[in-house]
Design a protein around this motif. Sequence first.
Motif, PDB file in Angstrom:
ATOM      1  N   ARG A 143       0.799  -1.224   0.000  1.00 14.92           N
ATOM      2  CA  ARG A 143       0.000   0.000   0.000  1.00 14.92           C
ATOM      3  C   ARG A 143       0.832   1.276   0.000  1.00 14.92           C
ATOM      4  O   ARG A 143       0.301   2.355  -0.295  1.00 14.92           O
ATOM      5  N   ILE A 144       2.120   1.197   0.314  1.00 14.66           N
ATOM      6  CA  ILE A 144       2.939   2.419   0.297  1.00 14.66           C
ATOM      7  C   ILE A 144       3.063   2.997  -1.109  1.00 14.66           C
ATOM      8  O   ILE A 144       3.452   4.157  -1.264  1.00 14.66           O
ATOM      9  N   HIS A 145       2.694   2.214  -2.129  1.00 18.74           N
ATOM     10  CA  HIS A 145       2.851   2.674  -3.507  1.00 18.74           C
ATOM     11  C   HIS A 145       1.583   3.277  -4.098  1.00 18.74           C
ATOM     12  O   HIS A 145       1.647   3.880  -5.178  1.00 18.74           O
ATOM     13  N   TYR A 146       0.419   3.132  -3.431  1.00  9.00           N
ATOM     14  CA  TYR A 146      -0.816   3.669  -4.009  1.00  9.00           C
ATOM     15  C   TYR A 146      -1.794   4.231  -2.982  1.00  9.00           C
ATOM     16  O   TYR A 146      -2.748   4.902  -3.349  1.00  9.00           O
ATOM     17  N   ASP A 147      -1.567   3.966  -1.701  1.00 13.25           N
ATOM     18  CA  ASP A 147      -2.465   4.427  -0.640  1.00 13.25           C
ATOM     19  C   ASP A 147      -1.736   5.519   0.146  1.00 13.25           C
ATOM     20  O   ASP A 147      -0.955   5.240   1.050  1.00 13.25           O
ATOM     21  N   LEU A 148      -2.016   6.785  -0.212  1.00 12.29           N
ATOM     22  CA  LEU A 148      -1.263   7.896   0.381  1.00 12.29           C
ATOM     23  C   LEU A 148      -1.468   7.985   1.886  1.00 12.29           C
ATOM     24  O   LEU A 148      -0.512   8.219   2.635  1.00 12.29           O
ATOM     25  N   TYR A 194       6.019   7.858   5.626  1.00 15.15           N
ATOM     26  CA  TYR A 194       6.648   8.436   4.441  1.00 15.15           C
ATOM     27  C   TYR A 194       6.022   9.787   4.094  1.00 15.15           C
ATOM     28  O   TYR A 194       4.890  10.083   4.474  1.00 15.15           O
ATOM     29  N   GLY A 195       6.739  10.575   3.307  1.00 15.21           N
ATOM     30  CA  GLY A 195       6.243  11.889   2.914  1.00 15.21           C
ATOM     31  C   GLY A 195       5.276  11.851   1.749  1.00 15.21           C
ATOM     32  O   GLY A 195       4.671  12.869   1.414  1.00 15.21           O
ATOM     33  N   GLY A 196       5.122  10.719   1.110  1.00 20.04           N
ATOM     34  CA  GLY A 196       4.232  10.579  -0.034  1.00 20.04           C
ATOM     35  C   GLY A 196       4.181   9.131  -0.449  1.00 20.04           C
ATOM     36  O   GLY A 196       4.597   8.242   0.299  1.00 20.04           O
ATOM     37  N   LEU A 197       3.696   8.866  -1.642  1.00 18.75           N
ATOM     38  CA  LEU A 197       3.746   7.525  -2.196  1.00 18.75           C
ATOM     39  C   LEU A 197       5.188   7.183  -2.536  1.00 18.75           C
ATOM     40  O   LEU A 197       5.920   8.022  -3.078  1.00 18.75           O
ATOM     41  N   MET A 226       9.961   9.794  -3.459  1.00 19.78           N
ATOM     42  CA  MET A 226       8.525  10.001  -3.448  1.00 19.78           C
ATOM     43  C   MET A 226       8.004  10.240  -4.867  1.00 19.78           C
ATOM     44  O   MET A 226       8.728  10.687  -5.751  1.00 19.78           O
ATOM     45  N   HIS A 227       6.714   9.952  -5.059  1.00 18.47           N
ATOM     46  CA  HIS A 227       6.136  10.000  -6.400  1.00 18.47           C
ATOM     47  C   HIS A 227       6.123  11.398  -6.995  1.00 18.47           C
ATOM     48  O   HIS A 227       6.066  11.547  -8.215  1.00 18.47           O
ATOM     49  N   TYR A 228       6.181  12.433  -6.172  1.00 19.56           N
ATOM     50  CA  TYR A 228       6.123  13.804  -6.673  1.00 19.56           C
ATOM     51  C   TYR A 228       7.511  14.364  -6.994  1.00 19.56           C
ATOM     52  O   TYR A 228       7.631  15.514  -7.428  1.00 19.56           O
ATOM     53  N   GLU A 229       8.561  13.568  -6.819  1.00 22.93           N
ATOM     54  CA  GLU A 229       9.916  14.048  -7.025  1.00 22.93           C
ATOM     55  C   GLU A 229      10.453  13.647  -8.400  1.00 22.93           C
ATOM     56  O   GLU A 229      10.228  12.522  -8.860  1.00 22.93           O
TER      57      GLU A 229
END
Length: 265
Positions: A185-190, A199-202, A236-239
């Motif tokens: 879930r760390i990859h799609y459940d924020l 974590y700071g994001g996905l 993180m996914h936003y980086e």
Amino acid sequence: MQSDQSPAQRQSDVMDPARANAFRVALGEGAGIGAGDALPPFFHQLYFWSPEPPANLGRDGHPQVGGLIPDMGLPRRMWAAGRLAFHAPLKVGAPAERVTVCENHQRKEGRSGPLGFVTLRHEMHQEGRLCVTEWQDLVYREDPSPHAPKPKAPVARTDESHCEAVSFSSTLLFRYSALTFNGHRIHYDLDYARDVEGYGGLVVHGPLLAQLLLLMAERHLGPLRTFEFRATAPLMHYETAQLCLQDRELWVRGPDGRQCMTARA
């Protein structure tokens, strides 16, 4: 260090071209892989799914430990490192078998608390021959303390001869999770990634970063015999990150200069 005595896990699958082409498209590349072609290296992670009913899943979406992977009482799972040996190409459209064993497992105390280390070895066979051997190193740890300082990430090198910028999205992480049947879930459940695992994001999948480094290495170095990688800090996914290559050394550099992964081809 303890060796696991449970029997080997055997799985069979057909190297379906549709799944490989779906991954290429998700990465922004064109389809075009057909039956009889060589499967791109590390694309075998798209196959050999191990589906479990909801009752057999842990809180993180992964299958519960206690079978192939021993239960060491530690809830957080991370893919820490991997090694690959390519003996012969897997062929698209043909059946293959994967044999998995737990080579060792160990629990010990680290600076941040107890840690559990697990090494799985996967051997992929096709048409009676060994094609790929993969070692997967997993780390299990306790939930983060809200008052504990964040670990300091290492600083990445800046002496690369080749560099490629790469960005991610929640859509890409979801599609990669689906193609690899990875329920973590760390990859799609924020909310879960942030509120439960701290974590700071996905979190961008470690194997996805390794896949991108491997494809980069192949473009510059040609066909590979071996590839190894180690995760050193989450991305993180936003980086936006940079994939870097110098000779046969590779690494992922985060936007703040931190080292997220190292690899060698």
